[in-house]
Design a protein around this motif. Structure first.
Motif, PDB file in Angstrom:
ATOM      1  N   LEU A 187     108.451 -46.731   6.503  1.00  0.00           N
ATOM      2  CA  LEU A 187     109.749 -47.402   6.643  1.00  0.00           C
ATOM      3  C   LEU A 187     110.100 -48.319   5.474  1.00  0.00           C
ATOM      4  N   LEU A 188     109.111 -48.968   4.885  1.00  0.00           N
ATOM      5  CA  LEU A 188     109.392 -49.953   3.841  1.00  0.00           C
ATOM      6  C   LEU A 188     110.092 -49.378   2.609  1.00  0.00           C
ATOM      7  N   PRO A 189     109.694 -48.208   2.092  1.00  0.00           N
ATOM      8  CA  PRO A 189     110.421 -47.684   0.928  1.00  0.00           C
ATOM      9  C   PRO A 189     111.905 -47.440   1.211  1.00  0.00           C
ATOM     10  N   ALA A 190     112.224 -46.915   2.378  1.00  0.00           N
ATOM     11  CA  ALA A 190     113.627 -46.675   2.720  1.00  0.00           C
ATOM     12  C   ALA A 190     114.391 -47.984   2.848  1.00  0.00           C
ATOM     13  N   ILE A 191     113.772 -48.985   3.437  1.00  0.00           N
ATOM     14  CA  ILE A 191     114.429 -50.290   3.584  1.00  0.00           C
ATOM     15  C   ILE A 191     114.707 -50.906   2.212  1.00  0.00           C
ATOM     16  N   ILE A 192     113.751 -50.807   1.309  1.00  0.00           N
ATOM     17  CA  ILE A 192     113.929 -51.366  -0.031  1.00  0.00           C
ATOM     18  C   ILE A 192     115.043 -50.635  -0.771  1.00  0.00           C
ATOM     19  N   ILE A 193     115.052 -49.305  -0.702  1.00  0.00           N
ATOM     20  CA  ILE A 193     116.074 -48.523  -1.405  1.00  0.00           C
ATOM     21  C   ILE A 193     117.468 -48.826  -0.854  1.00  0.00           C
ATOM     22  N   VAL A 194     117.606 -48.891   0.458  1.00  0.00           N
ATOM     23  CA  VAL A 194     118.903 -49.183   1.062  1.00  0.00           C
ATOM     24  C   VAL A 194     119.367 -50.591   0.686  1.00  0.00           C
ATOM     25  N   THR A 195     118.449 -51.537   0.646  1.00  0.00           N
ATOM     26  CA  THR A 195     118.807 -52.904   0.269  1.00  0.00           C
ATOM     27  C   THR A 195     119.290 -52.971  -1.170  1.00  0.00           C
ATOM     28  N   VAL A 196     118.605 -52.283  -2.074  1.00  0.00           N
ATOM     29  CA  VAL A 196     119.012 -52.280  -3.487  1.00  0.00           C
ATOM     30  C   VAL A 196     120.377 -51.617  -3.649  1.00  0.00           C
ATOM     31  N   ILE A 197     120.579 -50.473  -2.992  1.00  0.00           N
ATOM     32  CA  ILE A 197     121.866 -49.783  -3.098  1.00  0.00           C
ATOM     33  C   ILE A 197     122.986 -50.633  -2.505  1.00  0.00           C
ATOM     34  N   ALA A 198     122.734 -51.281  -1.374  1.00  0.00           N
ATOM     35  CA  ALA A 198     123.748 -52.128  -0.750  1.00  0.00           C
ATOM     36  C   ALA A 198     124.102 -53.307  -1.647  1.00  0.00           C
ATOM     37  N   THR A 199     123.122 -53.845  -2.348  1.00  0.00           N
ATOM     38  CA  THR A 199     123.391 -54.961  -3.257  1.00  0.00           C
ATOM     39  C   THR A 199     124.309 -54.522  -4.394  1.00  0.00           C
ATOM     40  N   PHE A 200     123.992 -53.381  -4.996  1.00  0.00           N
ATOM     41  CA  PHE A 200     124.844 -52.884  -6.074  1.00  0.00           C
ATOM     42  C   PHE A 200     126.217 -52.479  -5.559  1.00  0.00           C
ATOM     43  N   PHE A 201     126.275 -51.866  -4.398  1.00  0.00           N
ATOM     44  CA  PHE A 201     127.551 -51.434  -3.841  1.00  0.00           C
ATOM     45  C   PHE A 201     128.449 -52.616  -3.534  1.00  0.00           C
ATOM     46  N   SER A 202     127.878 -53.692  -3.010  1.00  0.00           N
ATOM     47  CA  SER A 202     128.708 -54.861  -2.680  1.00  0.00           C
ATOM     48  C   SER A 202     129.291 -55.493  -3.935  1.00  0.00           C
ATOM     49  N   LYS A 203     128.603 -55.327  -5.072  1.00  0.00           N
ATOM     50  CA  LYS A 203     129.133 -55.865  -6.327  1.00  0.00           C
ATOM     51  C   LYS A 203     130.198 -54.958  -6.938  1.00  0.00           C
ATOM     52  N   LEU A 204     130.148 -53.659  -6.645  1.00  0.00           N
ATOM     53  CA  LEU A 204     131.069 -52.704  -7.242  1.00  0.00           C
ATOM     54  C   LEU A 204     132.204 -52.280  -6.323  1.00  0.00           C
ATOM     55  N   ASN A 205     132.141 -52.647  -5.065  1.00  0.00           N
ATOM     56  CA  ASN A 205     133.090 -52.154  -4.080  1.00  0.00           C
ATOM     57  C   ASN A 205     134.529 -52.577  -4.347  1.00  0.00           C
ATOM     58  N   HIS A 206     134.750 -53.681  -4.995  1.00  0.00           N
ATOM     59  CA  HIS A 206     136.117 -54.172  -5.181  1.00  0.00           C
ATOM     60  C   HIS A 206     136.861 -53.485  -6.324  1.00  0.00           C
ATOM     61  N   TYR A 207     136.192 -52.658  -7.122  1.00  0.00           N
ATOM     62  CA  TYR A 207     136.861 -51.946  -8.206  1.00  0.00           C
ATOM     63  C   TYR A 207     137.669 -50.771  -7.642  1.00  0.00           C
ATOM     64  N   PRO A 208     138.914 -50.591  -8.115  1.00  0.00           N
ATOM     65  CA  PRO A 208     139.756 -49.501  -7.601  1.00  0.00           C
ATOM     66  C   PRO A 208     139.158 -48.106  -7.832  1.00  0.00           C
ATOM     67  N   VAL A 209     138.436 -47.917  -8.927  1.00  0.00           N
ATOM     68  CA  VAL A 209     137.836 -46.608  -9.203  1.00  0.00           C
ATOM     69  C   VAL A 209     136.797 -46.267  -8.136  1.00  0.00           C
ATOM     70  N   VAL A 210     135.988 -47.232  -7.769  1.00  0.00           N
ATOM     71  CA  VAL A 210     134.959 -47.009  -6.752  1.00  0.00           C
ATOM     72  C   VAL A 210     135.610 -46.739  -5.399  1.00  0.00           C
ATOM     73  N   GLN A 211     136.648 -47.489  -5.064  1.00  0.00           N
ATOM     74  CA  GLN A 211     137.346 -47.269  -3.802  1.00  0.00           C
ATOM     75  C   GLN A 211     137.985 -45.890  -3.769  1.00  0.00           C
ATOM     76  N   SER A 212     138.530 -45.448  -4.900  1.00  0.00           N
ATOM     77  CA  SER A 212     139.130 -44.114  -4.973  1.00  0.00           C
ATOM     78  C   SER A 212     138.075 -43.028  -4.815  1.00  0.00           C
ATOM     79  N   MET A 213     136.903 -43.235  -5.402  1.00  0.00           N
ATOM     80  CA  MET A 213     135.838 -42.255  -5.281  1.00  0.00           C
ATOM     81  C   MET A 213     135.425 -42.088  -3.810  1.00  0.00           C
TER      82      MET A 213
END
Length: 107
Positions: free
Chosen positions: A60-86
């Motif tokens: 379980l730990l590798p999946a939790i770490i990967i999801v946490t890292v992706i969520a961190t990057f996504f929360s920083k990039l989510n407000h860009y219109p290009v990302v929202q369009s994608m």
């Protein structure tokens, strides 16, 4: 993942093939992901509570770490219109994949 677990179990001789099949059957009937359940049961049957805890962390730990890292990057990039369009463009693709899977299971 189940074949990976099976190969490790058979390589180390932790249990017989029938015991592993029984664990997979119990894992399939238990709530939750079959892979995690089977890994925890294999850990418990080979090393008791410490084996169950270490196998749970290992699966379980590798999946939790990967999801946490992706969520961190996504929360920083989510407000860009290009990302929202994608993500807006991915909606019909995901919907069609879900419909295809439902039709495949129904037939």
């Amino acid at each position: 993942m189940i074949p990976v677990i099976e190969s490790e179990v058979s390589q180390h001789g932790w249990m017989t093939t029938q015991e592993f099949i029984d664990i997979i059957a119990i894992s399939g009937m238990s709530p939750g992901p079959v892979t995690a359940n089977s890994a925890i049961l294999v850990g418990y049957s080979t090393a008791g509570l410490a084996g169950a805890i270490s196998s749970a962390l290992g699966i379980l730990l590798p999946a939790i770490i990967i999801v946490t890292v992706i969520a961190t990057f996504f929360s920083k990039l989510n407000h860009y219109p290009v990302v929202q369009s994608m993500f807006y463009g991915l909606r019909p693709i995901v919907t069609s994949l879900i419909i295809f899977a439902a039709i495949s299971l129904a037939l």
